[in-house]
Enzyme design. Structure first.
Site: not given
Ligand code: UGA
Length: 437
Positions: A216, A269, A336
């Site tokens: 993460n 997360c 969140r």
């Molecule tokens: C994250 C991890 O990606 C998972 O692998 C992990 O299992 C999970 O946390 C956890 O610890 O349970 P998640 O929080 O569901 O998953 O969301 P992400 O897809 O990681 O996105 C997180 C944030 O980053 C969002 O606000 C998204 O919009 C942002 N983001 C993501 C970006 O701004 N740019 C990107 O290229 C990707």
């Protein structure tokens, strides 16, 4: 083999639903009676694509829902611990729920003839499984690890909005533990569960726990890296951060994923895990300068949006600003640590008049802001009479906006933090994060 899952949040409920839908005998346990009631009525307590249909199928096959931890522990051979480990007030991980569950597992094990494998799926800081969870179970069960039960760490990598697909096909299964026999039993269970060839990695529990944090932290670092480059691109005419990401993403050493610049990462997360690993590093004597910078860049993104608003509107005081997208990412109703919520808080302090729209997260947002903001009935209505619209979450519905959609705006000013309208020929004042004008 009877499976138990303790904690029915996104991870636990999706896992229980997938197992049950495949006919594996599983008890899903949670102490929250309201949640139990909702789940038994075949509805997920939160929005997650595909989850309701898997839950329905699971309940009709082999998923039993219970609030009784004793029954779950006494009947199950494999018990997954999936309770939440949220952020405490200090920003550090709050282990109270996992400690409570561990004590209750121990008490239930005291007079049980079973010798279950307890698998910690919840995200916990390195060392927690053997230094906190194991001793608590040993103390309350009066049984020793290896004799009365086995314990393994098995972090998950599910993404909200994708939990079913990620549960069905994880990119890796990490198993941490010291007992070869229980590791092999868990591996065998997963081999039966997955049709596809799944990659496994076995290690000790601390390393398994660290892999989750490193994962993460690296994802957050990638996002802050591209956001930093994005800020630079914004100051140079004719550059788009998406083309830059495309170009560097082709290099196999870099990869294109998680290089989408935007308002910063949110959710339950990445922000929490970053803060926890930073505090944990400092306590351990390591200096987490890179990770602190990752956090700082994330905080800067919102400030940049406010600056763009003030630069274009003069002042945001009494200006009608519409925020499109409230969930921290698309395909989720989770707000969140959502950047949209942070932005609204800042703008309310500056006395802006806020109208919001989101396909799924309006109810959750209402519980925070109550009558301090306006909740639009439809996307088009949300744009009526506003001085500016800020696109925060890249929901598909927002990509469909066109010239006509903006006709009733007081001033046709668009700030697109995800550049989802950047390729459209719009007759508006258009500013996007990461694009030089
Ligand atoms: C994250 C991890 O990606 C998972 O692998 C992990 O299992 C999970 O946390 C956890 O610890 O349970 P998640 O929080 O569901 O998953 O969301 P992400 O897809 O990681 O996105 C997180 C944030 O980053 C969002 O606000 C998204 O919009 C942002 N983001 C993501 C970006 O701004 N740019 C990107 O290229 C990707």
């Amino acid at each position: 083999m009877q499976v138990g899952i303790i904690g029915l949040g996104a991870v636990g409920l999706s896992f229980a639903s997938v197992l049950g839908s495949k006919g594996i005998s599983v008890i899903g346990m949670d102490s929250d009676l309201k949640k139990i009631e909702k789940i038994t009525s075949k509805k997920s307590p939160f929005f997650e694509p595909k989850l309701d249909s898997f839950l329905k199928k699971a309940l009709s096959k082999s998923l039993e829902i219970s609030s009784d931890i004793e029954k779950t522990v006494k009947n199950c051979d494999l018990i997954f611990l999936t309770v939440g480990t949220p952020k405490s007030k200090s920003g550090f991980i709050d282990l109270s729920m996992i400690k409570n569950a561990s004590r209750n597992i121990g008490i239930s094990l005291r007079h049980s003839s079973k010798k279950p494998i307890i698998v910690v799926k919840s995200t916990v800081i390195p060392g927690t499984t053997i230094n906190v969870i194991k001793p608590l179970i040993e103390k309350t069960s009066r049984k020793k690890d290896g004799k009365g039960f086995e314990i393994l760490a098995n972090p998950e990598f599910l993404r909200e909005g994708n939990v079913i697909d990620d549960t069905l096909k994880p990119h890796l299964v990490v198993i941490g533990g010291s007992n070869k026999n229980s590791i092999n039993r868990l591996k065998k269970f997963y081999h039966k569960l997955y049709d596809a060839k799944i990659k496994f990695m076995t290690t000790n529990t601390q390393t398994a726990e660290m892999i989750k944090y490193a994962n993460n932290s690296f994802l957050a670092t990638k996002i802050s890296f591209i956001n930093q480059i994005s800020s630079l691109c914004q100051s140079i005419s004719g550059i788009s951060i998406d083309e830059v990401a495309e170009g560097i993403g082709v290099d196999p050493r870099i990869g294109r994923l998680f290089l989408n610049a935007g308002p910063g990462y949110g959710g339950s997360c990445l922000p929490k895990d970053l803060e926890t690993i930073i505090q944990f590093s400092s306590k351990s004597g390591a200096n987490p300068i890179l990770l602190k910078a990752v956090q700082q860049i994330n905080d800067l993104q919102i400030k940049q949006i406010v600056r763009l608003l003030e630069k274009n509107l003069g002042t945001v005081r009494n200006k009608h600003i519409t925020i499109l997208g409230l969930s921290f990412k698309e395909n989720s109703d989770d707000i969140r640590e959502s950047r949209s919520i942070e932005l609204i808080k800042i703008l309310l302090k500056k006395k802006s008049k806020i109208t919001v729209h989101d396909p799924k997260a309006m109810k959750n947002t209402e519980s925070i802001f109550k009558n301090k903001i306006t909740y639009a009935d439809s996307l088009l209505k949300s744009l009526d009479n506003c001085h500016c619209v800020v696109i925060m979450t890249p929901w598909k519905i927002y990509t469909k906006l066109k010239n006509n959609s903006f006709k009733n705006m007081k001033r046709k000013l668009i700030i697109d933090t995800r550049r989802i309208l950047s390729r459209k020929n719009l007759n508006v004042e258009y500013f996007a994060l990461g694009m030089g004008n």
